[in-house]
Structures are given as structure tokens and as C-alpha cells.
Write a protein that holds these residues in place. Sequence first.
Motif, mmCIF file in Angstrom:
data_model
loop_
_atom_site.group_PDB
_atom_site.id
_atom_site.type_symbol
_atom_site.label_atom_id
_atom_site.label_comp_id
_atom_site.label_asym_id
_atom_site.label_seq_id
_atom_site.Cartn_x
_atom_site.Cartn_y
_atom_site.Cartn_z
ATOM 1 N N VAL A 29 -14.399 49.111 16.676
ATOM 2 C CA VAL A 29 -15.460 49.222 17.682
ATOM 3 C C VAL A 29 -15.315 48.077 18.669
ATOM 4 C CG1 VAL A 29 -17.951 49.271 18.063
ATOM 5 C CG2 VAL A 29 -16.971 50.362 16.027
ATOM 6 N N ARG A 30 -15.482 48.358 19.952
ATOM 7 C CA ARG A 30 -15.078 47.398 20.977
ATOM 8 C C ARG A 30 -16.175 46.408 21.391
ATOM 9 N NH1 ARG A 30 -10.397 48.765 23.465
ATOM 10 N NH2 ARG A 30 -11.010 47.782 25.420
ATOM 11 N N ASN A 31 -17.418 46.600 20.949
ATOM 12 C CA ASN A 31 -18.495 45.736 21.439
ATOM 13 C C ASN A 31 -18.709 44.503 20.561
ATOM 14 O OD1 ASN A 31 -19.503 47.075 19.259
ATOM 15 N ND2 ASN A 31 -21.534 47.452 20.138
ATOM 16 N N VAL A 32 -17.598 43.872 20.141
ATOM 17 C CA VAL A 32 -17.648 42.637 19.352
ATOM 18 C C VAL A 32 -16.918 41.551 20.125
ATOM 19 C CG1 VAL A 32 -17.092 41.537 17.159
ATOM 20 C CG2 VAL A 32 -17.677 43.979 17.213
ATOM 21 N N ALA A 33 -17.540 40.396 20.265
ATOM 22 C CA ALA A 33 -16.944 39.306 21.036
ATOM 23 C C ALA A 33 -15.589 38.914 20.455
ATOM 24 C CB ALA A 33 -17.878 38.091 21.032
ATOM 25 N N PRO A 34 -14.646 38.562 21.324
ATOM 26 C CA PRO A 34 -13.292 38.237 20.853
ATOM 27 C C PRO A 34 -13.256 37.132 19.813
ATOM 28 C CG PRO A 34 -13.285 38.559 23.228
ATOM 29 C CD PRO A 34 -14.727 38.587 22.800
ATOM 30 N N ASP A 35 -14.079 36.071 19.976
ATOM 31 C CA ASP A 35 -14.044 34.976 19.004
ATOM 32 C C ASP A 35 -14.547 35.422 17.635
ATOM 33 O OD1 ASP A 35 -16.587 35.292 20.123
ATOM 34 O OD2 ASP A 35 -17.149 33.211 19.694
ATOM 35 N N ILE A 36 -15.526 36.342 17.623
ATOM 36 C CA ILE A 36 -16.022 36.862 16.350
ATOM 37 C C ILE A 36 -14.973 37.765 15.715
ATOM 38 C CG2 ILE A 36 -17.784 38.326 15.274
ATOM 39 C CD1 ILE A 36 -19.767 37.256 17.322
ATOM 40 N N GLN A 37 -14.294 38.578 16.533
ATOM 41 C CA GLN A 37 -13.206 39.410 16.009
ATOM 42 C C GLN A 37 -12.147 38.546 15.336
ATOM 43 O OE1 GLN A 37 -11.569 42.603 18.420
ATOM 44 N NE2 GLN A 37 -13.309 42.506 19.814
ATOM 45 N N ARG A 38 -11.780 37.440 15.985
ATOM 46 C CA ARG A 38 -10.774 36.556 15.406
ATOM 47 C C ARG A 38 -11.250 35.976 14.081
ATOM 48 N NH1 ARG A 38 -9.972 35.180 20.874
ATOM 49 N NH2 ARG A 38 -11.457 33.455 20.696
ATOM 50 N N SER A 39 -12.514 35.574 14.025
ATOM 51 C CA SER A 39 -13.059 35.007 12.782
ATOM 52 C C SER A 39 -13.015 36.015 11.647
ATOM 53 C CB SER A 39 -14.502 34.550 13.006
ATOM 54 O OG SER A 39 -14.552 33.479 13.943
ATOM 55 N N VAL A 40 -13.394 37.244 11.966
ATOM 56 C CA VAL A 40 -13.390 38.289 10.941
ATOM 57 C C VAL A 40 -11.966 38.571 10.472
ATOM 58 C CG1 VAL A 40 -13.859 40.730 10.486
ATOM 59 C CG2 VAL A 40 -15.549 39.321 11.700
ATOM 60 N N ARG A 41 -11.020 38.689 11.408
ATOM 61 C CA ARG A 41 -9.635 38.983 11.028
ATOM 62 C C ARG A 41 -9.017 37.837 10.232
ATOM 63 N NH1 ARG A 41 -8.862 41.619 16.753
ATOM 64 N NH2 ARG A 41 -9.300 43.796 16.237
ATOM 65 N N ASP A 42 -9.380 36.600 10.602
ATOM 66 C CA ASP A 42 -8.904 35.453 9.823
ATOM 67 C C ASP A 42 -9.449 35.505 8.397
ATOM 68 O OD1 ASP A 42 -7.491 34.523 11.977
ATOM 69 O OD2 ASP A 42 -8.963 32.990 12.552
ATOM 70 N N ALA A 43 -10.724 35.870 8.267
ATOM 71 C CA ALA A 43 -11.327 35.969 6.937
ATOM 72 C C ALA A 43 -10.667 37.075 6.123
ATOM 73 C CB ALA A 43 -12.836 36.230 7.068
ATOM 74 N N ILE A 44 -10.376 38.194 6.770
ATOM 75 C CA ILE A 44 -9.689 39.298 6.093
ATOM 76 C C ILE A 44 -8.340 38.834 5.559
ATOM 77 C CG2 ILE A 44 -8.497 41.491 6.520
ATOM 78 C CD1 ILE A 44 -10.841 42.218 8.385
ATOM 79 N N ALA A 45 -7.620 38.076 6.385
ATOM 80 C CA ALA A 45 -6.302 37.586 5.971
ATOM 81 C C ALA A 45 -6.418 36.599 4.813
ATOM 82 C CB ALA A 45 -5.597 36.949 7.160
ATOM 83 N N ARG A 46 -7.429 35.738 4.860
ATOM 84 C CA ARG A 46 -7.566 34.714 3.825
ATOM 85 C C ARG A 46 -7.873 35.317 2.461
ATOM 86 N NH1 ARG A 46 -10.242 31.813 7.946
ATOM 87 N NH2 ARG A 46 -12.277 32.398 7.106
ATOM 88 N N ILE A 47 -8.764 36.296 2.421
ATOM 89 C CA ILE A 47 -9.186 36.806 1.108
ATOM 90 C C ILE A 47 -8.454 38.083 0.714
ATOM 91 C CG2 ILE A 47 -11.471 35.792 1.452
ATOM 92 C CD1 ILE A 47 -12.587 38.594 1.790
#
Length: 339
Positions: A29-47
Motif C-alpha cells: 500500500v502506497r500511503n506509508v511514509a518512506p522512512d516508516i517503510q524503511r523501518s518496517v523493512r529493516d525490522a522484517i530483515a532483522r527478525i
Amino acid sequence: MGNRGPTLEDVAREAGVSRATVSRVVNGVRNVAPDIQRSVRDAIARIGYTPNQAARSLVTRRTGTVALVLSATGSGFTTRVFSDPFFGRVVDGVLPVLRERAIQPVLLVAESEQARAQLVEYLRQGGADGALVVPLDEDDPLPAMLVAAGLPTVLFGRPRDGENVGFVDLDNAAGARLAAEHLWATGRRRPATIAAPATAPTAGERLDGFREVFAAHGVTSVPVVRGRFTVDSGRRAMARLLREHPETDAVFAANDLMARGACQYLREHGVAVPGAVAVVGFDDSVAARRPRPQLTTVRQPVERMAAAMAGLLVERLDTGGAEPASKVFEPVLVVRDST
């Protein structure tokens, strides 16, 4: 987390956001701020979270795959696909764009009427979310079939007149004009061309663009021999040109492989390149950069074009837009040792 796999809730805690936000990022979904998207993707990668594709498909009505289709109507399909670096470059351009969105490509081949019908039915039944199509023939009916079926489609190459479908392309006529202008500027007055097969989508534009420049300088007769995009066909075409037009002092080939074949034949028969005959190719593929000599060629940025093709399709899938978009790239002449 114990023995269970990471969940959306685990990702949300790791990223410091809500479960709904994680869901929006995972589902594209496109209505998520880029910095929040990065945080979520980083968290996905970490765990090490892996989305449940079946559950995701129920929510998004998307499979998370797109079809990369090689389509042809004529003979020699297998030979060209596995001998021409063009197709590998298309894959290299498409993959990073799809990988960034966690979309998997499915390679499909449509080389017959039956294969085309099966492919359209596969997509209609939800086998993939859309199609990236590389047509090898100008009269290929597959793009029109996909459009008629209402399937999201983007082509590599300009569609036929009347086909309302997204595409990326190169200004092929402008590229051929660059080759002709360079040859004229270097004193070549008796040109010939090893053209693409008449059925190839780019054949007419490259041939017409080359002829146009020399015609403007008063050279109205440019011998043409058609090749098949292979080194061997370039060799055969060059042999015929030398036999029938021994005065030839410049050759423009519609791709680098045919130009490479022309150079091989000339060298083997004691004709200096570029001393006696200058040679220009098209594509700026790996074949152009091989030694003896390195080819002057028209650069077609295939990887960038393929990435743009994938981007156009992903954009359409994300927005649900029905109006196809297109992008045309400009060619660049790369001067090396063969002119």
C-alpha cells in the motif's frame, strides 16, 4: 517467539509501529511514509519475517508474481533467445525492480498459437498479476490478445498502431541516423547495411533512419542484406555484400552480433577494419566490447529500459489505473575501434 515464526505483531514491536502499518507495507500500500517503510523493512530483515503468501493474496487479490514473456511467431526462436545477450540484459533490468517489491517473475514462452492461447488463459485465471512482454516479431498477436482480455501488460518495444498498451522503447530511427552521420563524417561514401529480419519490430526504423541520412547527402542507393541477429548471419551477409558490392567502405549492422560476424569475415579475408571498411553495430552489448576490434555501436540501455518496463507495470498494479503509460529512451553513439 518460541518455535513459531515471526508474525506481523513481532515486526510491529521491532519497528515501533502499529500492526496495521506493517500490513500496509507488506502488502504494498502506497500511503506509508518512506522512512516508516524503511523501518518496517529493516525490522522484517532483522527478525526474518516471511509473509504468508496465501493470506496476503486473499487480502490483496494479488499473487505477488508477474509473467516475463518471450513471444515470437517465426522460426529460430530458441537460437536467438540463447545466443543474443539482449534477453539476459532484459532479465538483469527487470529483477531488481521486482525484487524490491517482493514480486517474483515467472518466465513464460509463447512461440505458437497454442502457447499464446494457454498463456492468456493462465493469466485470466490469476496465474500472475500482469505481463512484461518482449515480442520478437512485428506482427505478434499476443499483445492485442492480452489487451482484449483486460490484463495489465507492458511491452518492450513500441506496439502496433491501434494497440492501447504500455511500452518502453528506444528511438531506433534516431540511433540509426547517429550511425550514418558518424560514417559520413569519417569519409565513408559507399555504405551498406546488414538489416534485421523484415518481421523484427525494429527493422524498419533502423533501416529507414540509416538510409535517410545518406539520401540527404545524395547517396540514394544503400545495399541491404538481411541477417538473423546472429554472428553467423552477419558473416554470411558480409560475404554477400563483398561479393555483390566490393566497393563497400562502411557497414551498419542492426545488432552487435551481426556486426561482430561482419568484422570476423572481413578480417579472415584480409580486409582491414576500419581501414578499408568501417563497421557500426547496434545495442552496445558485451559483443561490442570484445577485442579485434571493439565495435563502434549505438547504445541501447536495455537494462534501464527493462527496469522502466517493470516499473510501469508495478505502478499500474499498485494504482489500478487502466490508462497505459510509456517511456521512450534516446540512443547514444559509442565510438570505438571499428570506425
